[in-house]
Design a protein around this motif. Structure first.
Motif, PDB file in Angstrom:
ATOM      1  N   ALA A 106       0.873  -1.247   0.207  1.00  9.08           N
ATOM      2  CA  ALA A 106       0.006   0.427  -0.424  1.00  9.08           C
ATOM      3  C   ALA A 106       0.549   1.077   0.236  1.00  9.08           C
ATOM      4  CB  ALA A 106      -0.875  -0.218   1.345  1.00  9.08           C
ATOM      5  N   ARG A 109       1.835   1.968  -3.196  1.00  8.77           N
ATOM      6  CA  ARG A 109       1.031   2.281  -4.115  1.00  8.77           C
ATOM      7  C   ARG A 109       0.880   1.288  -5.547  1.00  8.77           C
ATOM      8  NH1 ARG A 109      -2.089   6.446  -2.668  1.00  8.77           N
ATOM      9  NH2 ARG A 109      -1.585   7.851  -1.546  1.00  8.77           N
ATOM     10  N   GLU A 111      -1.416  -1.334  -5.792  1.00 10.43           N
ATOM     11  CA  GLU A 111      -2.962  -1.955  -5.156  1.00 10.43           C
ATOM     12  C   GLU A 111      -3.215  -3.125  -5.669  1.00 10.43           C
ATOM     13  OE1 GLU A 111      -8.486  -1.071  -6.198  1.00 10.43           O
ATOM     14  OE2 GLU A 111      -6.187   1.186  -6.334  1.00 10.43           O
ATOM     15  N   CYS A 114      -1.445  -5.166  -2.781  1.00  6.99           N
ATOM     16  CA  CYS A 114      -2.136  -5.492  -1.520  1.00  6.99           C
ATOM     17  C   CYS A 114      -2.690  -5.686  -1.396  1.00  6.99           C
ATOM     18  CB  CYS A 114      -2.121  -4.067  -1.413  1.00  6.99           C
ATOM     19  SG  CYS A 114      -2.954  -3.229   0.449  1.00  6.99           S
ATOM     20  N   THR A 115      -4.352  -5.611  -2.575  1.00  4.89           N
ATOM     21  CA  THR A 115      -5.539  -6.802  -2.095  1.00  4.89           C
ATOM     22  C   THR A 115      -5.083  -7.797  -2.003  1.00  4.89           C
ATOM     23  OG1 THR A 115      -6.021  -6.633  -4.094  1.00  4.89           O
ATOM     24  CG2 THR A 115      -6.853  -4.488  -2.760  1.00  4.89           C
ATOM     25  N   CYS A 152      -4.862   0.499   4.940  1.00  2.64           N
ATOM     26  CA  CYS A 152      -4.011  -0.294   3.915  1.00  2.64           C
ATOM     27  C   CYS A 152      -4.783   0.711   2.252  1.00  2.64           C
ATOM     28  CB  CYS A 152      -4.279  -1.150   3.509  1.00  2.64           C
ATOM     29  SG  CYS A 152      -3.164  -2.278   4.292  1.00  2.64           S
ATOM     30  N   PHE A 153      -6.157   0.788   2.921  1.00  2.04           N
ATOM     31  CA  PHE A 153      -6.594   1.269   1.549  1.00  2.04           C
ATOM     32  C   PHE A 153      -7.074   2.686   1.986  1.00  2.04           C
ATOM     33  CE2 PHE A 153      -9.354  -2.970   1.643  1.00  2.04           C
ATOM     34  CZ  PHE A 153      -9.469  -3.375   0.401  1.00  2.04           C
ATOM     35  N   LEU A 156      -3.151   4.220   0.003  1.00  5.95           N
ATOM     36  CA  LEU A 156      -4.135   3.422  -1.666  1.00  5.95           C
ATOM     37  C   LEU A 156      -4.984   4.721  -2.065  1.00  5.95           C
ATOM     38  CD1 LEU A 156      -4.617  -0.772  -1.821  1.00  5.95           C
ATOM     39  CD2 LEU A 156      -2.564   1.253  -3.091  1.00  5.95           C
ATOM     40  N   ARG A 158      -7.876   4.876  -1.122  1.00  9.90           N
ATOM     41  CA  ARG A 158      -9.847   4.231  -1.792  1.00  9.90           C
ATOM     42  C   ARG A 158     -10.157   4.005  -0.479  1.00  9.90           C
ATOM     43  NH1 ARG A 158      -8.973   0.621  -5.787  1.00  9.90           N
ATOM     44  NH2 ARG A 158     -10.926  -0.432  -5.134  1.00  9.90           N
TER      45      ARG A 158
END
Length: 254
Positions: A106, A109, A111, A114-115, A152-153, A156, A158
């Motif tokens: 994250a 960057r 994504e 990370c996910t 984390c989001f 990012l 998000r």
């Protein structure tokens, strides 16, 4: 290269002294018990778990073992049964490691990576039998995992997903005051990013109340960051009240 598994005598893993050593993660005692009851040398044990004899000697002498990789090598090389692995907390520690990996992705960057790591962490925790977890792993629950997803989001950018997970994280054990202060500040920061400064100030005030009960530089740093984010909106009464209260509670910034 590790060699064949160490053969332990029947009933070894059910022994009370072995169970206690595993539950408190006293790996030095566990290795001493393996030596005593299998007759294996430190060199032999090092071979089956893929570690140098010198490292095994230091563990017996009291060196703490915290690496998940090393714990898994010991579990694999000694033929540790699943129930005992659960007592050692390996599934939860693996999920924790995946969450840390997700944080790194994250921050970079990335994504997708990370996910992926977050999904693996969630799956690992879902499959784990938590009934035999040692007490010290009690902190790692759905609320804790939700908070990590939120962080984390947030990193990012998000913010919609970050808000959803962070709100879920507040359904936590009230004894974890420090963690709740972190999570409230994170949620407030998300609202600030979403253009909701008044709401961010209200939630930030709750975090400030908890932080004032703690001695946590990290909690203070999070609140100062939130204060900075909200400075552009300080003409709003709720924001101005929050900013001033932070300075009164934590002291004026130098």
């Amino acid at each position: 290269m590790p060699v064949d598994q160490l053969q332990t005598p029947d009933g070894f893993w059910a022994r009370q002294d072995v169970r206690t050593a595993v539950r408190v993660r006293d790996i030095g005692t566990l290795v001493r018990l393996l030596v005593r009851h299998t007759g294996a040398s430190q060199t032999r044990i090092g071979a089956v778990v893929g570690l140098e004899q010198g490292y095994v000697s230091r563990v017996i002498a009291g060196r703490k073992v915290t690496s998940i990789d090393v714990l898994e090598r010991i579990a694999d090389g000694c033929g540790m049964p699943d129930e005992t692995r659960m007592s050692l907390g390996l599934a939860v520690l693996t999920a924790e490691a995946l969450v840390m990996e997700a944080h790194a992705h994250a921050a970079a960057r990335d994504e997708r990576a990370c996910t992926t790591a977050l999904h693996q962490a969630e799956q690992t925790l879902d499959r784990a039998d938590r009934s035999s977890d040692p007490q010290w792993l009690g902190y790692f629950d759905e609320a804790y995992l939700s908070a990590k997803f939120g962080h984390c989001f947030h990193a990012l950018g998000r913010y919609q997903q970050a808000e959803r997970f962070t709100a879920c994280s507040l359904q936590m054990d009230e004894r974890y005051v420090r963690g709740k202060a972190f999570n409230l500040t994170l949620l407030a920061s998300i609202h600030a990013h979403n253009g909701e400064p008044d709401r961010a100030s209200v939630i930030g005030a709750k975090a400030l109340t908890l932080t004032s009960q703690l001695r946590s530089a990290r909690a203070v740093r999070y609140l100062r960051d939130l204060q900075t984010k909200l400075t552009a909106h300080r003409r709003r009464p709720a924001v101005r009240h929050f900013i001033n209260r932070v300075d009164v509670t934590l002291g004026q910034r130098r």
